[in-house]
Design an enzyme around this catalytic site. Structure first.
Site, PDB file in Angstrom:
ATOM      1  N   THR A  33       2.639   2.091 -13.815  1.00  0.00           N
ATOM      2  CA  THR A  33       2.041   1.198 -12.649  1.00  0.00           C
ATOM      3  C   THR A  33       0.715   0.394 -12.969  1.00  0.00           C
ATOM      4  OG1 THR A  33       1.219   1.433 -10.293  1.00  0.00           O
ATOM      5  CG2 THR A  33       0.568   3.289 -11.579  1.00  0.00           C
TER       6      THR A  33
ATOM      7  N   TRP B 134     -15.313  -3.630   8.799  1.00  0.00           N
ATOM      8  CA  TRP B 134     -14.090  -3.972   8.146  1.00  0.00           C
ATOM      9  C   TRP B 134     -13.207  -4.631   8.927  1.00  0.00           C
ATOM     10  CZ3 TRP B 134     -14.401  -2.854   3.319  1.00  0.00           C
ATOM     11  CH2 TRP B 134     -15.139  -1.707   2.986  1.00  0.00           C
TER      12      TRP B 134
ATOM     13  N   GLU C 268       2.963   7.017  -8.069  1.00  0.00           N
ATOM     14  CA  GLU C 268       2.331   8.338  -8.195  1.00  0.00           C
ATOM     15  C   GLU C 268       2.724   9.283  -7.356  1.00  0.00           C
ATOM     16  OE1 GLU C 268       0.466   5.358  -7.701  1.00  0.00           O
ATOM     17  OE2 GLU C 268      -1.218   5.364  -9.096  1.00  0.00           O
TER      18      GLU C 268
ATOM     19  N   LYS D 260     -14.744  -7.065   3.961  1.00  0.00           N
ATOM     20  CA  LYS D 260     -15.983  -6.444   4.561  1.00  0.00           C
ATOM     21  C   LYS D 260     -16.868  -7.471   5.070  1.00  0.00           C
ATOM     22  CE  LYS D 260     -18.700  -2.467   4.512  1.00  0.00           C
ATOM     23  NZ  LYS D 260     -18.975  -1.080   3.635  1.00  0.00           N
TER      24      LYS D 260
END
Ligand code: AMP
Length: 544
Positions: free
Chosen positions: A185, A444, A329, A439
């Site tokens: 990856t 956020w 993963e 941010k």
């Protein structure tokens, strides 16, 4: 007291042999220049044996890495079984990565043999001398200018090797913990990172993927994985489809949206899988002409957030789009969205919220969201934090990469790098990658939410939102929008007005820029790194 059941090893060999025993007459269909070619599972089985014999004759031994640079087609599927079942490790390489990444990956994995599509040879040829461990190259078809012109290690024709190989290969009894496959990856910083999937992980992943409340793959299905076989094993579908005896339709090199629609129509595809970009392309073909896609019952869509507008557009065409989330993963399955039976009666907005979420964790995937101190946050749909996971097909470490210890918590969970909430019903909502979150003034802003809202506008083809530096707020959102070709009229102010009722005012992008095309990664996701770089000095003009 111990259980008294057999110690039966979970290996891919069982999947291969089951398909041959029970479904020899089912088919693998590969798109080719003149239409399609078909091979039965019985033929596939015979060719897997011959390929294993051929690899053995070239010196491939247990644990050796056998790499591929190839699209989705039957020969690649043959390799998917031959290498792991003989105890070698299938290493699919994403040939859309940068040349130096491909070289790094092949050398890091120490690939011994590499199988290449003729159409991918132009990518391989300039790198041939840099692949330090490759001893043999096998071309999976006829190279345009013959084999003689290829430099580097000895080059063989796939079909010649199979013709010369014995009909039967004595597949060994393997331990389920042995490596079956590898995939790298690309990390945001540093070199790509390798994942090593065990037989056990891939078998358990296949069983759970086939479950009705996961991807519901069965013998009656005609499965078309558009997601490349070099991207997390095409989301495991080649193994799962073979396990259940489904017909497989493989779109081969560089399929266009029109090619995909034609395959759905002619092969009566029932289940297709790919990233949102693919389904946007297919949608525009479907909207331009009359096509019979009545066989297509569901699309598995993931890899990046599937916008609500896309899910709803397919719903209108009678196709359920199942939104899924996963990672290289995680082999890659994490969640798939399905509405629980007792949520059927909820108001339409609430139901849509569940259907467009990333869905419910599949069986054997544990997940939780943690805050910056590592504490669990509430499953209330509001508390945001980093998603961490664990399970039998989740990586316990990267391959020969001691620098990645920080991707795992002290108590053994994998840190996904995704910022998410989990609601009280257990549905996952991905807000962003940690690096993509914006941010602003300490709060956020989710780029994914803004993108989804923008892509619901009828004049917007694609949208990506990135953070740009801001003196006062730290970061502010900038939206990069590709207009639909038939709708040049929409303006920055139109789009801001469209967003205004949907978001708090401080979430609204500071600017909207129109571009011809969004840069995409090798697996078709929006490449925000490129956009961030391109617009880092973009002058902000406050929304009116
Ligand atoms: P990869 O390992 O290349 O498959 O990328 C995995 C990452 O893709 C995840 O960590 C997410 O950031 C993103 N991703 C995958 N599926 C989704 C989804 N359905 N919605 C949002 N992001 C997704």
């Amino acid at each position: 007291m111990r259980g008294l059941m057999m110690d039966y090893q979970l290996t891919l060999r069982h999947i291969l042999e089951r398909a041959n025993r029970l479904f020899p007459a089912k088919h693998v269909v590969t798109r080719d220049r003149d239409g399609v070619c078909r091979g039965s599972y019985a033929e596939l089985f015979g060719r897997v044996h011959r390929l294993a014999g051929a690899l053995d004759a070239l010196g491939v031994r247990r644990g050796d890495r056998v790499a591929s640079l190839a699209w989705n087609h039957q020969r690649h599927l043959e390799l998917y079984f031959a290498a792991p079942c003989m105890g070698a490790v299938l290493h699919t390489i994403n040939f859309r990565l940068f040349a130096d990444q491909i070289v790094y990956i092949a050398n890091h994995a120490e690939d011994k043999v590499i199988l290449i599509d003729p159409s991918v040879l132009p990518i391989y040829e300039p790198l041939a001398d840099q692949l330090r461990t490759v001893e043999h190259v096998i071309v999976m078809g006829e190279p345009p200018s013959g084999l003689g012109s290829l430099g580097g290690p000895p080059v063989h024709r796939y079909e010649d090797l199979l013709a010369a190989a014995p009909a039967k290969y004595p597949f060994p009894d393997l331990d389920e913990g042995e490596a079956a496959a590898m995939c790298y990856t690309s990390a945001t910083t540093g070199h790509p990172k390798g994942l090593v999937y065990s037989h056990r992980a891939l078998v358990l992943h296949s069983i759970v993927e086939a479950m009705v409340d996961v991807v519901a793959v069965c013998e009656r299905d005609v499965v078309m994985p558009v997601v490349p076989m070099f991207h997390v094993n095409s989301w495991g579908l080649p193994f799962t489809a073979t396990m259940v005896g489904a017909t497989q339709v493989l779109p081969n090199a560089a399929p266009t949206p029109t090619d995909l629609v034609r395959l759905i129509e002619t092969q009566r595809v029932t289940l297709a899988a790919g990233v949102p970009t693919v389904w946007f392309g297919v949608l525009s073909v479907l909207q331009q002409g009359r096509h019979d896609i009545s066989s297509l019952k569901r699309i598995l869509c993931g890899g990046s957030a599937a916008p609500a507008a896309l899910i709803q557009a397919y719903e209108r065409l009678g196709v359920e789009m199942w939104h899924a989330w996963g990672m290289t993963e995680m082999s890659p399955l994490g969640t798939v969205t399905h509405l629980k039976s007792y949520l059927d009666d909820r108001p339409p907005d609430e139901r849509a919220g569940y259907i467009t979420s990333q869905g419910l964790p599949s069986a054997f995937v544990d997940m939780k969201v943690i805050d910056e101190q590592g504490q669990d946050v509430a499953w209330d749909g509001n508390a945001m934090g980093e998603l961490v996971v664990r399970g039998p097909w989740v990586a316990a470490s990267y391959y020969r990469d001691p620098t990645s210890a920080d991707r795992f918590t002290d108590d053994g969970w994998f840190r996904t790098g995704d910022v998410a909430t989990l609601d009280s019903e257990g549905y996952l909502h991905i807000a962003d990658r940690t690096k993509d979150l914006i941010k602003s003034g300490g709060e956020w802003i989710s780029s994914v939410d803004l993108e989804n809202a923008l892509m619901a506008h009828p004049c917007v083809a694609e949208a990506a939102v990135v953070a740009i530096a801001d003196e006062k707020w730290g970061e502010r959102p900038l939206a990069c929008v590709v207009r639909r070709t038939d709708s040049e009229a929409v303006s920055r102010d139109d789009l801001l007005e469209f967003l205004r009722p949907r978001f708090a005012s401080w979430w609204l992008p500071d600017d909207i820029v129109f571009i011809e095309e969004l840069p995409k990664t090798g697996v078709g996701k929006f490449d925000k790194k490129v956009l961030r770089e391109q617009f880092k000095d973009h002058a902000r003009s406050s929304p009116s």
